[in-house]
Each structure stands twice: as structure tokens, then as C-alpha cells.
Design an enzyme around this catalytic site. Structure first.
Site, PDB file in Angstrom:
ATOM      1  N   LYS B 104      36.016  -9.412  10.641  1.00  0.00           N
ATOM      2  CA  LYS B 104      35.231  -9.163  11.853  1.00  0.00           C
ATOM      3  C   LYS B 104      36.081  -8.718  13.036  1.00  0.00           C
ATOM      4  O   LYS B 104      35.639  -7.949  13.875  1.00  0.00           O
ATOM      5  CB  LYS B 104      34.452 -10.426  12.241  1.00  0.00           C
ATOM      6  CG  LYS B 104      33.350 -10.798  11.252  1.00  0.00           C
ATOM      7  CD  LYS B 104      32.197  -9.842  11.320  1.00  0.00           C
ATOM      8  CE  LYS B 104      31.022 -10.289  10.460  1.00  0.00           C
ATOM      9  NZ  LYS B 104      29.972  -9.231  10.412  1.00  0.00           N
ATOM     10  N   GLU B 126      25.962 -11.452  18.912  1.00  0.00           N
ATOM     11  CA  GLU B 126      25.134 -12.313  18.075  1.00  0.00           C
ATOM     12  C   GLU B 126      26.016 -12.799  16.939  1.00  0.00           C
ATOM     13  O   GLU B 126      26.993 -12.135  16.594  1.00  0.00           O
ATOM     14  CB  GLU B 126      23.930 -11.542  17.520  1.00  0.00           C
ATOM     15  CG  GLU B 126      24.188 -10.734  16.239  1.00  0.00           C
ATOM     16  CD  GLU B 126      25.153  -9.564  16.417  1.00  0.00           C
ATOM     17  OE1 GLU B 126      25.272  -9.055  17.536  1.00  0.00           O
ATOM     18  OE2 GLU B 126      25.810  -9.176  15.424  1.00  0.00           O
ATOM     19  N   SER B 394      36.677 -10.711   2.222  1.00  0.00           N
ATOM     20  CA  SER B 394      36.417 -10.420   3.630  1.00  0.00           C
ATOM     21  C   SER B 394      36.704 -11.579   4.578  1.00  0.00           C
ATOM     22  O   SER B 394      36.930 -11.371   5.761  1.00  0.00           O
ATOM     23  CB  SER B 394      34.967  -9.963   3.804  1.00  0.00           C
ATOM     24  OG  SER B 394      34.090 -10.936   3.264  1.00  0.00           O
TER      25      SER B 394
END
Lengths: 272, 412
Positions: B104, B126, B394
Site C-alpha cells: 500500500k 478509507e 502483498s
């Protein structure tokens, strides 16, 4: 000439400001929505904006969100909303009906099926909040083919160079959003509304109505002075929230529920 | 398990160059937001177009990735996992080793630089699992920006450690009580905040969804994963991998790995959605692999889980980060183009893979990434040893240990 055009033209001739209440179809149930609609007409509503409930109302504030949640809890669907309009039309052919909502329920039904159903139900206009003009050509063409008006928003943030594409796509009336924010927020910046409405007047012949943040007779009068009409949504939905699921539709209770509308009518009529 | 399909043949590679100028990938993507936000997304598109053509912008971005995030992330040959699967060789692209523990941050660093260039002082985001919220709070702290993170009330319970992490970083975490009280509702609330505070606020969307230009710019920031993996494969394996596997919620880690390989016809790709309790139960978060129709939500047209009346459905996944009813519009396009195979892994399969990777390699994966591991192990079994599979690992699983313990009836 569409029904909305006729209503707007007649009002302009009579120096009357358009009063447009908004409520969520199916809140708290379809029968009560229908009763309230007729009551609103009795109190001087010219056009009614009927909200199509959607699970993700990302342009709405908490009051309308909760109204939508109540309608969805009853399983209210777009098909039922169209049925509600058809029923209303059996006894009222004068009041304008505009469906306001988000694209996904319409897209799911299919543009063509929706356009045909809306037209035969007696819907006069459609305002799809999350469908800006640059994505709207296909739906617009379908709605125009069945002579249903397509209403678009102009916001305080709208850039000058976009106004032409909005007015090109828009018919019936132009909806000016009075503030930066969601429905039901507090309206504070009257100055910018005046400037922006005056600018819009130079760009379009469409009737201009103002919505978002109009909550009582005073704000209705202030905005009505600037425009051809006003939309009152959250202040009405907030009252509808107080209704029990089963209400006596002929009772004084509903008169009280829509008092904000009758007071706004009175205030608007004093302007002229 | 879906049969591996032939990789894209007879498709003009130009179809992978999207989006077009108005943000469309074929019929998907676009700009579907209220009028109040149109000027903001148009401004962002203009600023991004200008900055992304500027070498200095990318030099600054690359420097942050190297010195702050710790890139490049390794491509690691998972030998014991490979032996256990008993087929093709499995490599892990170690995004779990990034600062903040997931892919991220590649995106939040890039978007924070955009916010800075645009003179915005307030950041909103969010978050579902909390990884994007943490990554946003992190870059906000680093740049001295005010940060507000919207998070569904359900997710706040599921991901308590990340909530505290965000607070430590100085972010204000706002509990979203509306709708299904998960990621999609957090996104609605962030859009409402943005419309209200549009003048000083930058909205960092965490995945390749939202209105144009978000799907494009988030992809561009995540493509560092695929570019590195491509180079590392050539260097370490001596050729391109045969298959890529990544989990897909909104799909940012997957697009980041896949995109730099889209025009390499020999590379087969698998996007693994959250199968939840199984696609047949309806309790999943798999709009692509479960046969949904396209719809419109959160600013774009894409495959979407909604009912026959057009109401968006509540989803289920063991992993909060995959618990989303839509998917980035470019994935919808890649599905239609048959370039990527979209498949699913259930909660149970993901849990099993979580333990396998932990025990066999000493790497605790995020539950999101565990979905990719689960599918890759099935895929590996069907392929000979000389084939190579790259999994995008990830994120790391530290945030999930409470969830896992709870499911297994263990009190921490």
C-alpha cells in the site's frame, strides 16, 4: 413541451416561485409516501423529487441516508417507485414528478427499459446524481426519446468551461447546489450563491432552482429571491423519520410532517 | 480450479495501454461522481498528467521508495513451499517487507507527493484491513499533513492493532456506522468528506478504483512491483516467469504486478478473489470470478456484486482487505480481454495457506496474500518443476494474528 416546462412557464407568468420537496420513496413505506405526495401538492408543491433508494448514497448526508436505509429495509425497488408514480398519476396529472437517485439501479434495469417504464408511469424528469454530463449521452438519448427531462446539477465548484456541457445535457430545470458538501449540510455562503446564479443566468434560459441546505421558510425565501424555485429535502425527510410505520394518512400528523413545505410556500409567495 | 487458459493471443497489445483520455478501459472506469467533486477529479487528472511527464517527480518518488520504503523488495525462491506443492517453482515478491508491511505504501508515497504539489494540507483515506490507513497515516506524519481515516465499524473491531497504529501516527480514525459498516461504506463517507472539504483536502484512494484518474495513477505507483519482478526474474531465473499470481480485492497489488507483463504473451496471470464460504453460497467477495454483471459504484463502472434491483450486496471474506463488492475497472477490462484469469480461494483455503507459508518458509503472510498463496500452490501442482510462478506476497500477517487465533479458538 414537457410537463415541467409547462409548470415552469406558468409559474413564471404568475410570478410564482417553484417549490420542490424531496422525499425518499418507500420511507417509511410506499403507502405513506403516496399519502405525503398528495398532501404536498395540497400545500403548494409544484414538482416533487422522489428519491430512488440506493445502498450507497455517497452524495447524501446522514438524514437522507437514514431515510434511504428505512426504505431499503422495506425492500423498496426502482420498479416499485415507478409503480408509485403510476398510481399517483391516476389522480394527479398537474404536478411534476422527478426521480432523483444514483445510476446503478437504473443501469441494472437497463437504460431502455427504464426510459420506457419511467415514461409510461408518468415520470417527468430524471436526475442521476453520480452521472455527470460526459458519461450521460446514452441515457440522455433514451430519456429524450420518450420525452422525459434530464436534470443536471451545477455546484459551487463547477468550472466555467463545464457549464456549457451541463446546460446542453440539461432540460426541465437546472439544479444549483448551494454549498460544498452533502445534502442537509448548513448553508452559510449566500454571497457566492448570488454571484454564481447571476453568472448562470447569462449562460442559460433554463429555470434555475436551488437545493441543498434549505431547511425553513427563511432560507427558502433567501434562496427563492435568487432563483426560480427551491428544493427542500433533508428538512422534510427529518420529519418523515418521526412517523411510525403505520400512520393514519388522513390525520393531522401528516400536516405537521410537511409543515416546513407549507411555511416555505407562504414565504415564497410573499416574495412577489 | 479453473483450467489454465491459453495466454492472450490475437489481441492487439494496444488494448493494454488504457485508460483513454476520459479514463475508460473499454466500457469500464470513467468518472461517476456528484458534480461537486468533478472539478477536484479533473484538477487531479491535470496535475497528474503534468507531473507524471516530469522526470524530477519520478526521481523524488524513486528516492522515497529506496530510502523510506526500502525498495527494491526481494524476489525470493520459496524452496520448501515449492517442494510441498510438488510442481513448478514458486517465487515470492516480498512486498510484505516494505515499510508499513504491505504494498500500500508504494501508492500513498506517490499520492502524498501529489498532495504536496497541489498545496493540500489535509489528507483523507478509507481503509478496510487498515493497511492503507496505516500507509496513509505514515506518509501524512512524514510530510506533516493532517490525516483522517474512515474505517467501517466492523473493520475497526476486526483490525484493532492497525487502528491503534494509525492513532499512534497521529491520524484521526473515524468509525463509519452506515450501511454494511465495512470498506465500501468507509469509501462513501470519505467521498462525502471530500465533497465538503474539497478546497484543502486530498483524498488518497487506496486501490485502483474510484473515479478517473485514480485507477490509472494508483496503478502507475504500484507498477514498481511488476517492473522489479520482471527485472529480478530475468536476473535470477534467466527468463520471464510462466505465471503470476496475486490476490484481488480492489486489485492494486495485482495490477501492480501484472501490468508490466501484460504484453509478454508467454506470461499467464491469475487474479485470486476472496471466495469466502464458497462462490456457491453467495457469501464471498468475488465479482469477477462469480459471474457478476457490470455496475457503477464509487466513481467507476466495473463488475459489481449487486442484486436484481441494483442494490450493492454485502460481501464476505475472512480478510477485511478483500471484503469489497467491486473491483478496479482495469481488471474488468482484463477479464473481458481474457488476458488475466480471475479465480477464487475460499476462507478455508486461505487459512491453510497462511499456516503452510508460515511453517515452511518462516514468513507470516497477510490473510489477503494467503489467497494468492493458496491458488498458486494448486497451480504449481499442475505444472512441471521447470516452470516458474511468481506470487505477489502483498503484505505481512502480523495484523491478522488475532483474527487467526480467534477463528482457531485460541485466546491470546
Amino acid at each position: 413541451m414537457s410537463r415541467i416546462n409547462k409548470i415552469a412557464e406558468k409559474a413564471a407568468l404568475a410570478n410564482r416561485k417553484l417549490l420542490i420537496p424531496y422525499l425518499v420513496a418507500g420511507d417509511p413505506n410506499l403507502e405513506t409516501t403516496s399519502a405525503i405526495m398528495h398532501k404536498l401538492v395540497g400545500q403548494g408543491a409544484d414538482i416533487i423529487e422522489l428519491g430512488i433508494p440506493f445502498s450507497d448514497p455517497s452524495s447524501d448526508g446522514p438524514i437522507i441516508q437514514r431515510g434511504v436505509e428505512r426504505a431499503l429495509a422495506k425492500g423498496t425497488t426502482l420498479k416499485q417507485v415507478l409503480g408509485l408514480v403510476a398510481e399517483f398519476r391516476k389522480t394527479d396529472t398537474n404536478t411534476g414528478i422527478v426521480l432523483m437517485g444514483y445510476l446503478n439501479p437504473i443501469e441494472t434495469m437497463g437504460y431502455k427499459a427504464f426510459a420506457e417504464a419511467a415514461s409510461s408511469a408518468g415520470v417527468d424528469g430524471v436526475l442521476t446524481v453520480d452521472l455527470p454530463p460526459m458519461e450521460a449521452d446514452e441515457l440522455n438519448a433514451m430519456m429524450r426519446a420518450v420525452e422525459v427531462d434530464t436534470i443536471f446539477l451545477v455546484a459551487p465548484t463547477t468550472r466555467e468551461e463545464r457549464v456549457a456541457s451541463i446546460t446542453e445535457h440539461c432540460s426541465g430545470y437546472l439544479y444549483y447546489v448551494s454549498l460544498k458538501g452533502v445534502t442537509g449540510a448548513a448553508l452559510t455562503d449566500f454571497g457566492s450563491v448570488t454571484t454564481n446564479i447571476n453568472k448562470l443566468r447569462e449562460r442559460t434560459q433554463l429555470p434555475i432552482v436551488i437545493g441543498f441546505g434549505i431547511k425553513d421558510a427563511e432560507s427558502a425565501a433567501a434562496m427563492g429571491r435568487l432563483a426560480d424555485g427551491v428544493i427542500i429535502g433533508s428538512a422534510l425527510v427529518e420529519k418523515i423519520a418521526l412517523l411510525a410505520d403505520q400512520v393514519e394518512h388522513e390525520s393531522e400528523l401528516l400536516t405537521d410532517t410537511i409543515r416546513v413545505i407549507s411555511e416555505a410556500r407562504e414565504a415564497l409567495d410573499k416574495l412577489v | 480450479m479453473a483450467k489454465p487458459k491459453e495466454s492472450a493471443a490475437a489481441v492487439d497489445p494496444a488494448v493494454f495501454d488504457g485508460p483513454d483520455a476520459s479514463g475508460h478501459f473499454g466500457p469500464y472506469g470513467g468518472v461517476f461522481v456528484g458534480e461537486t467533486l468533478i472539478a477536484a477529479v479533473e484538477e487531479l487528472a491535470e496535475v497528474y498528467e503534468e507531473l507524471s511527464a516530469d522526470k524530477n517527480f519520478w526521481t523524488e518518488y524513486d528516492s522515497e521508495l529506496k530510502h523510506y520504503v526500502g525498495r527494491p523488495s526481494p524476489l525470493y525462491f520459496a524452496e520448501r513451499l515449492t517442494d510441498s506443492a510438488g510442481g513448478a517453482k514458486i517465487y515470492l515478491k516480498r512486498e510484505d517487507l516494505n515499510h508499513t508491511g504491505a504494498h500500500k505504501v508504494n501508492n500513498t508515497i506517490g499520492q502524498a507527493l501529489l498532495a504536496k504539489h497541489m498545496g493540500k494540507t489535509r489528507i483523507i483515506a478509507e481503509t478496510g484491513a487498515g493497511q492503507h490507513g496505516v500507509a496513509s497515516a505514515t506518509v501524512a506524519a512524514k510530510l506533516g499533513l493532517e490525516c483522517h481515516v474512515y474505517m467501517g465499524a466492523e473493520d475497526i473491531i476486526r483490525q484493532a492493532p492497525n487502528v491503534y497504529r494509525m492513532k499512534l501516527l497521529g491520524a484521526n480514525v473515524i468509525s463509519v456506522e452506515s450501511g454494511s459498516r465495512t470498506l465500501k461504506d468507509a469509501m462513501n463517507e470519505a467521498l462525502r468528506d471530500w465533497a465538503t472539504n474539497v478546497d484543502n483536502t486530498y483524498y488518497i484512494i487506496g486501490t485502483v478504483a474510484g473515479p478517473h484518474p485514480y485507477p490509472k495513477l494508483v496503478r502507475d505507483f504500484q507498477c514498481v512491483i511488476g517492473r522489479e519482478a520482471r527485472e529480478q526474474s530475468l536476473d535470477q531465473i534467466g527468463k520471464l516467469p510462466d505465471a503470476l499470481v496475486a490476490c484481488v480485492g480492489g486489485g492494486s497489488n495485482a495490477i501492480g504486478l501484472f501490468h508490466p507483463f501484460l504484453k509478454d504473451e508467454s506470461v499467464t496471470m491469475y487474479g485470486v478473489e476472496a471466495g469466502g464460504h464458497g462462490l456457491a453460497t453467495g457469501e464471498h467477495a468475488a465479482p469477477l470470478s462469480s459471474g457478476c454483471s457490470p455496475g457503477v459504484l464509487h466513481g467507476n463502472r466495473t463488475y459489481l456484486m449487486s442484486d436484481e434491483a441494483g442494490q450493492v450486496l454485502e460481501t464476505h471474506s475472512i480478510s477485511a482487505g478483500l471484503d469489497y463488492p467491486g473491483v478496479g475497472p482495469e481488471h474488468s477490462w482484463l477479464k473481458d480481454m481474457k488476458r488475466v484469469n480471475y479465480v477464487d480461494a475460499t476462507d478455508e483455503e486461505a487459512m491453510k495457506a497462511f499456516h503452510q507459508l508460515t511453517r515452511l518458509e518462516g514468513i507470516i503472510p497477510a490473510l489477503e496474500s494467503s489467497h494468492a498463496v493458496a491458488y498458486a500452490m494448486k497451480l504449481a501442482k499442475t505444472l512441471p518443476r521447470e516452470k516458474n510462478i511468481v506470487i505477489n506476497l502483498s503484505g505481512r500477517g502480523d495484523k491478522d494474528i488475532e483474527t487467526v487465533a480467534k477463528i482457531e479458538g485460541i485466546k491470546l
